[in-house]
Design an enzyme around this catalytic site. Structure first.
Site, PDB file in Angstrom:
ATOM      1  N   HIS A 175      -7.115  -5.323  -1.937  1.00 49.00           N
ATOM      2  CA  HIS A 175      -6.086  -4.527  -1.610  1.00 49.00           C
ATOM      3  C   HIS A 175      -5.237  -5.192  -0.402  1.00 49.00           C
ATOM      4  CE1 HIS A 175      -3.686  -0.704  -1.161  1.00 49.00           C
ATOM      5  NE2 HIS A 175      -4.191  -0.835   0.019  1.00 49.00           N
TER       6      HIS A 175
ATOM      7  N   ASP B 285      -9.065  -4.531  -6.021  1.00 48.24           N
ATOM      8  CA  ASP B 285      -8.692  -3.571  -5.239  1.00 48.24           C
ATOM      9  C   ASP B 285      -9.231  -2.274  -5.323  1.00 48.24           C
ATOM     10  OD1 ASP B 285      -6.943  -1.653  -3.623  1.00 48.24           O
ATOM     11  OD2 ASP B 285      -5.191  -2.454  -4.323  1.00 48.24           O
TER      12      ASP B 285
ATOM     13  N   SER C 107       0.929  -1.261  -0.062  1.00 44.08           N
ATOM     14  CA  SER C 107       0.032   0.024   0.027  1.00 44.08           C
ATOM     15  C   SER C 107       0.729   1.136  -0.066  1.00 44.08           C
ATOM     16  CB  SER C 107      -0.998  -0.190   1.179  1.00 44.08           C
ATOM     17  OG  SER C 107      -1.939   0.986   1.322  1.00 44.08           O
TER      18      SER C 107
END
Length: 315
Positions: free
Chosen positions: A262, A230, A184
């Site tokens: 994600h 995601d 991330s």
């Protein structure tokens, strides 16, 4: 976790002194078979887990197979060392995972950053998984869980500097063979670190997030990993533009996970592990034995939505 290392023993081959040549002729029937046994033992040692190819001093571990790099643990037993935040500057501490053996010399290393609001525990599974394949791995905490990509990139580099210069395992690390990974915002930080330090050998952003979408200045072989489901860092606005903006002359690849989100990199994942190991081995260790998993390009499957890249690799 306790893993078991494989050891190799190479039998020494003595050289007979010149003055005993008459003895060797006399007992030639016995010494020829013995020499054959020694030669076989020596050849077997070359094929053992610890043997390195003569042409590549950085090669570590046995010849790879899909089963070996997909396994939950590799051929090396793994030790770990905790690094408290108060003992370091420039990042928030972390955990070092490393091969227990010292018989093969130094290993390449990789620092890994967690994502937004997350701590090192969210990417801890990568520590022993990668270390058991022959890397020193540093999963880090950041100053705060809200640090942005640029800050996380600086912290990844600070962690590598600590690892190679001050850590208790610095003697096990080859400071010229380093890489970065992150999830991330840690993935966005991975790109920032590679931009700031072109000498890095490999970069792997995992479902990365960054407001900067273009990275034409990168000179580090980069594997961009995205997830088809995601919704936090959609591939159409993050991973795909990251990959497409990399120089076409760079060793680069784009892996889009199938049926993933994600947060998929926060859990043990065979596909992420397999291609991360192959990428790190290929570019940190310059181990062309792992080229087979990257070229020809992997095809879509239940685990892979899409894979793009340049083949063969040039580095």
């Amino acid at each position: 976790m306790k893993l078991f290392a494989r050891r190799s023993v190479t039998a020494p081959i003595p050289e007979a002194p010149q003055r005993h040549r008459h003895r060797r002729r006399r007992f030639g029937v016995l010494t020829v078979p013995l020499a054959g046994v020694v030669a076989i033992v020596g050849f077997a040692a070359l094929l053992s887990p610890g043997a390195s190819a003569v042409g590549n001093p950085y090669e570590r571990g046995p010849a790879p197979t899909a089963a070996r790099i997909e396994a939950a643990s590799g051929p090396y037993a793994v030790s770990r060392a905790s690094v408290p935040s108060f003992s370091v500057t420039g990042f928030g501490g972390g955990t070092i995972y490393y091969p227990s053996t010292t018989e093969e010399g130094t290993f390449g290393a990789v620092a890994i950053s967690p994502g937004y609001t997350a701590r090192q525990s969210s990417i801890a599974w990568l520590g022993p998984r990668l270390a058991s394949q022959g890397f020193v791995v540093f999963t880090i905490d950041t100053h705060t869980t809200y640090d942005q990509p640029a800050s996380r990139g600086r912290q990844l580099l600070a962690a590598l500097d600590y690892l190679t210069q001050r850590s208790s395992v610095r003697g096990r690390v080859d400071a010229t063979r380093l890489g970065v990974m992150g999830h991330s915002m840690g993935g966005g930080g991975t790109l920032e670190a590679a931009k700031s330090r072109p000498s890095l050998k490999a970069a792997i952003p995992l479902t990365g997030w960054n407001l900067d979408k273009t990275w034409p200045e990168l000179r580090t072989p980069t594997l961009v990993v995205g997830a088809d489901g995601d919704t936090i860092a959609p591939v159409s606005s993050h991973s795909e533009p990251f990959y497409q903006s990399l120089p076409s002359s760079l060793d680069r690849a784009y892996l889009e996970l199938n049926g993933a989100t994600h947060l998929t990199p926060n859990l043990s994942n065979t596909t992420i592990a397999k291609y991360s190991i192959a990428w790190l081995k290929r570019f940190i260790d310059d181990d062309t034995r792992y080229e087979q998993f990257l070229c020809p390009l992997p095809r879509p499957s239940l685990a892979i939505r899409e894979y793009r890249g340049n083949c063969p690799h040039t580095s």
